[in-house]
Design an enzyme around this catalytic site. Structure first.
Site, PDB file in Angstrom:
ATOM      1  CE  LYS A  75     -11.450  -1.511  -2.619  1.00 54.31           C
ATOM      2  NZ  LYS A  75     -11.442  -0.952  -1.276  1.00 54.31           N
ATOM      3  N   GLY A 173       2.911  -2.829   6.231  1.00 46.82           N
ATOM      4  CA  GLY A 173       2.456  -1.773   5.324  1.00 46.82           C
ATOM      5  C   GLY A 173       2.575  -0.441   6.024  1.00 46.82           C
ATOM      6  N   GLY A 175       1.946   2.692   4.731  1.00 45.11           N
ATOM      7  CA  GLY A 175       1.364   3.694   3.843  1.00 45.11           C
ATOM      8  C   GLY A 175       0.375   4.540   4.624  1.00 45.11           C
ATOM      9  CB  VAL A 177      -4.095   2.121   6.486  1.00 47.24           C
ATOM     10  CG1 VAL A 177      -4.651   1.384   7.700  1.00 47.24           C
ATOM     11  CG2 VAL A 177      -5.217   2.465   5.515  1.00 47.24           C
ATOM     12  N   GLY A 178      -1.221   2.467   7.588  1.00 43.05           N
ATOM     13  CA  GLY A 178      -0.202   2.043   8.544  1.00 43.05           C
ATOM     14  C   GLY A 178       0.354   3.206   9.352  1.00 43.05           C
TER      15      GLY A 178
HETATM   16  P1  NAD Z   1      -0.966   2.747   0.597  1.00 44.10           P
HETATM   17  O1  NAD Z   1      -0.703   2.485  -0.828  1.00 44.10           O
HETATM   18  O2  NAD Z   1      -0.932   4.120   1.126  1.00 44.10           O
HETATM   19  O3  NAD Z   1       0.064   1.916   1.507  1.00 44.10           O
HETATM   20  C1  NAD Z   1       0.288   0.546   1.352  1.00 44.10           C
HETATM   21  C2  NAD Z   1       1.617   0.214   2.009  1.00 44.10           C
HETATM   22  O4  NAD Z   1       1.768  -1.193   2.001  1.00 44.10           O
HETATM   23  C3  NAD Z   1       2.845   0.795   1.292  1.00 44.10           C
HETATM   24  O5  NAD Z   1       3.743   1.289   2.262  1.00 44.10           O
HETATM   25  C4  NAD Z   1       3.460  -0.435   0.601  1.00 44.10           C
HETATM   26  O6  NAD Z   1       4.866  -0.323   0.508  1.00 44.10           O
HETATM   27  C5  NAD Z   1       3.074  -1.521   1.578  1.00 44.10           C
HETATM   28  N1  NAD Z   1       3.062  -2.864   1.020  1.00 44.10           N
HETATM   29  C6  NAD Z   1       2.499  -3.309  -0.124  1.00 44.10           C
HETATM   30  N2  NAD Z   1       2.728  -4.636  -0.248  1.00 44.10           N
HETATM   31  C7  NAD Z   1       3.424  -4.998   0.854  1.00 44.10           C
HETATM   32  C8  NAD Z   1       3.947  -6.228   1.311  1.00 44.10           C
HETATM   33  N3  NAD Z   1       3.788  -7.356   0.635  1.00 44.10           N
HETATM   34  N4  NAD Z   1       4.619  -6.242   2.498  1.00 44.10           N
HETATM   35  C9  NAD Z   1       4.771  -5.127   3.217  1.00 44.10           C
HETATM   36  N5  NAD Z   1       4.291  -3.939   2.834  1.00 44.10           N
HETATM   37  C10 NAD Z   1       3.632  -3.883   1.664  1.00 44.10           C
HETATM   38  O7  NAD Z   1      -2.372   2.012   0.906  1.00 44.10           O
HETATM   39  P2  NAD Z   1      -3.369   2.296   2.107  1.00 44.10           P
HETATM   40  O8  NAD Z   1      -4.354   3.293   1.711  1.00 44.10           O
HETATM   41  O9  NAD Z   1      -2.568   2.471   3.356  1.00 44.10           O
HETATM   42  O10 NAD Z   1      -4.163   0.911   2.152  1.00 44.10           O
HETATM   43  C11 NAD Z   1      -3.607  -0.242   2.752  1.00 44.10           C
HETATM   44  C12 NAD Z   1      -4.702  -1.293   2.920  1.00 44.10           C
HETATM   45  O11 NAD Z   1      -5.736  -0.763   3.741  1.00 44.10           O
HETATM   46  C13 NAD Z   1      -5.392  -1.757   1.641  1.00 44.10           C
HETATM   47  O12 NAD Z   1      -5.742  -3.121   1.798  1.00 44.10           O
HETATM   48  C14 NAD Z   1      -6.660  -0.931   1.595  1.00 44.10           C
HETATM   49  O13 NAD Z   1      -7.690  -1.581   0.875  1.00 44.10           O
HETATM   50  C15 NAD Z   1      -6.986  -0.883   3.065  1.00 44.10           C
HETATM   51  N6  NAD Z   1      -7.848   0.219   3.453  1.00 44.10           N
HETATM   52  C16 NAD Z   1      -7.461   1.487   3.220  1.00 44.10           C
HETATM   53  C17 NAD Z   1      -8.265   2.538   3.649  1.00 44.10           C
HETATM   54  C18 NAD Z   1      -7.846   3.968   3.518  1.00 44.10           C
HETATM   55  O14 NAD Z   1      -8.463   4.798   4.169  1.00 44.10           O
HETATM   56  N7  NAD Z   1      -6.820   4.290   2.774  1.00 44.10           N
HETATM   57  C19 NAD Z   1      -9.487   2.251   4.281  1.00 44.10           C
HETATM   58  C20 NAD Z   1      -9.839   0.932   4.510  1.00 44.10           C
HETATM   59  C21 NAD Z   1      -9.001  -0.073   4.098  1.00 44.10           C
END
Ligand code: NAD
Length: 364
Positions: A75, A173, A175, A177-178
């Protein structure tokens, strides 16, 4: 904070990159490479720490092992605001700094995306989740992790005594994933009753219109501008009455300080390390089923590894579905049969493969 000590697994390398002239500071951790070169995302955040990157790298070792991938865990964290106008510059410095670190293959994470991976690939020819124009499987755009979470839900719901069709979902969240989790879960009949981002939460017990929510987020920058719902503080999301709660943002958001307010029956860990270990234990005692990050959110890295192995989009989605469903069932059977925590069950399976691979390595 749960610290990761040096164990029989790793970390094998903890590197700090600091170039004061460019005001650039990053961390790279290679946890274990017994199964192959490590794959793991690059997090961009002003407050990412060495400890956090170490824990995330270990999670990747476990995730890649359980998913049966020929990759170890690593990472990186770039200490910067993801909206910094110098982001591309930082990624190019980062790429050159890790050029010879062949045992680490970068992927996207919070604060980074396919465009960032394209910058790295342009510099050093080694990155995953590339844009399709340059031959990649853009896992965030395709929603690989969210798809995997929905597949995981299908298997986990009966164990938590929930019907997925009609289940009420709250998601922290909104983003990559969400949004994808919401899309794929609603296709399976689940109802999203709350969503949050850094600006706050939006809640409506009768359900939020997914298309409208996505449009509002896109156009106005935050879910709180969605019209027919109650706006609450970020942290109130965890108190939402719901069946399934998906933390999909940052680390340690469910802790002993707020776990008593959690009303969900099932937690799908979309984010990496979103719950502290003591919170997981409390949830387990209360009968809340929490599927560990490295089982539930493996969709992204499975697709990344498939892209690296030059497989097609269909092969990648089939692999995500098959592996996440199989692993969710495997760890839940072990959890219920051995009366253990889901994380302990999952770690035992993941660790066994890593330790066996390590045993084939030369000792000196
Ligand atoms: P991203 O940056 O696309 O989205 C993150 C979202 O979380 C944003 O909308 C942001 O506004 C929100 N956020 C941040 N802090 C917050 C808080 N305190 N309260 C509410 N919302 C908050 O990131 P992502 O790629 O969606 O990743 C999100 C998580 O999933 C991370 O922990 C990442 O390690 C994990 N993850 C991602 C993937 C992937 O495929 N992208 C795979 C496995 C795990």
């Amino acid at each position: 904070m749960n610290k990761i000590p040096i164990t029989e697994i790793g970390p094998s390398e903890v590197i700090q990159l600091f170039f004061p002239v460019s005001n650039f500071h990053a961390i790279v951790v290679v946890d274990n490479t017994a199964l192959g070169p490590s794959i793991g995302g690059v997090r961009v955040s002003p407050d990412v720490t060495v400890e956090e990157v170490k824990r995330l790298a270990r999670t990747m070792t476990m995730k890649n092992s359980v998913a049966g991938l020929p990759h170890g865990g690593g990472k990186a964290g770039i200490i910067a605001d993801p909206r910094d106008p110098k982001k591309e510059h930082y990624f190019r410095i980062f790429s050159q700094a890790i050029k010879d670190l062949q045992e680490y293959i970068p992927g996207p994470d919070m604060g980074s995306n396919e465009e960032c991976m394209a910058w790295i690939y342009d510099e050093i020819g080694r990155a995953t989740a590339l844009p399709e124009e340059i031959g990649g499987l853009p896992l965030d755009k395709l929603g690989a992790t969210g798809f995997g979470l929905a597949e995981c839900a299908e298997i986990a719901c009966p164990y938590a005594k929930i019907e997925l069709k009609g289940a009420k979902v709250a998601i922290q969240g909104f983003g990559s994933v969400g949004k994808a989790a919401v899309k794929f879960l609603s296709e399976k009949g689940a109802i999203v009753v709350a969503a949050s981002d850094t600006r706050g939460s939006i809640c409506n017990p009768d359900g939020l219109d997914i298309k409208e929510l996505m449009a509002v987020k896109e156009e106005k920058g935050s879910v709180i501008h969605y019209k027919t719902g109650t706006v609450k503080k970020c942290e109130e999301l965890f108190l939402t009455p719901c069946d399934i709660l998906i933390p999909a943002a940052t680390a340690d958001v469910i802790s002993k300080d707020n776990v008593d307010g959690v009303k969900a029956k099932l937690i799908l860990q979309g984010a990496n390390i979103p719950a502290t270990l003591d919170a997981e234990e409390i949830m387990h005692k209360k009968g809340i089923l929490s599927i560990p990050d490295f089982i539930a959110n493996a969709g992204g890295v499975i697709m990344a590894a498939m892209e690296y192995a030059k497989k097609s989009e269909k092969e990648a989605f089939d692999a995500i579905s098959e592996r996440i469903k199989k692993n969710t069932k495997l760890i839940l059977e072990k959890t219920f049969n051995e009366k253990t925590l889901p994380r302990q069950a999952a770690e035992a399976i993941a660790k066994e493969r890593v330790l066996k691979a390590m045993a084939y390595k030369r000792v000196s």
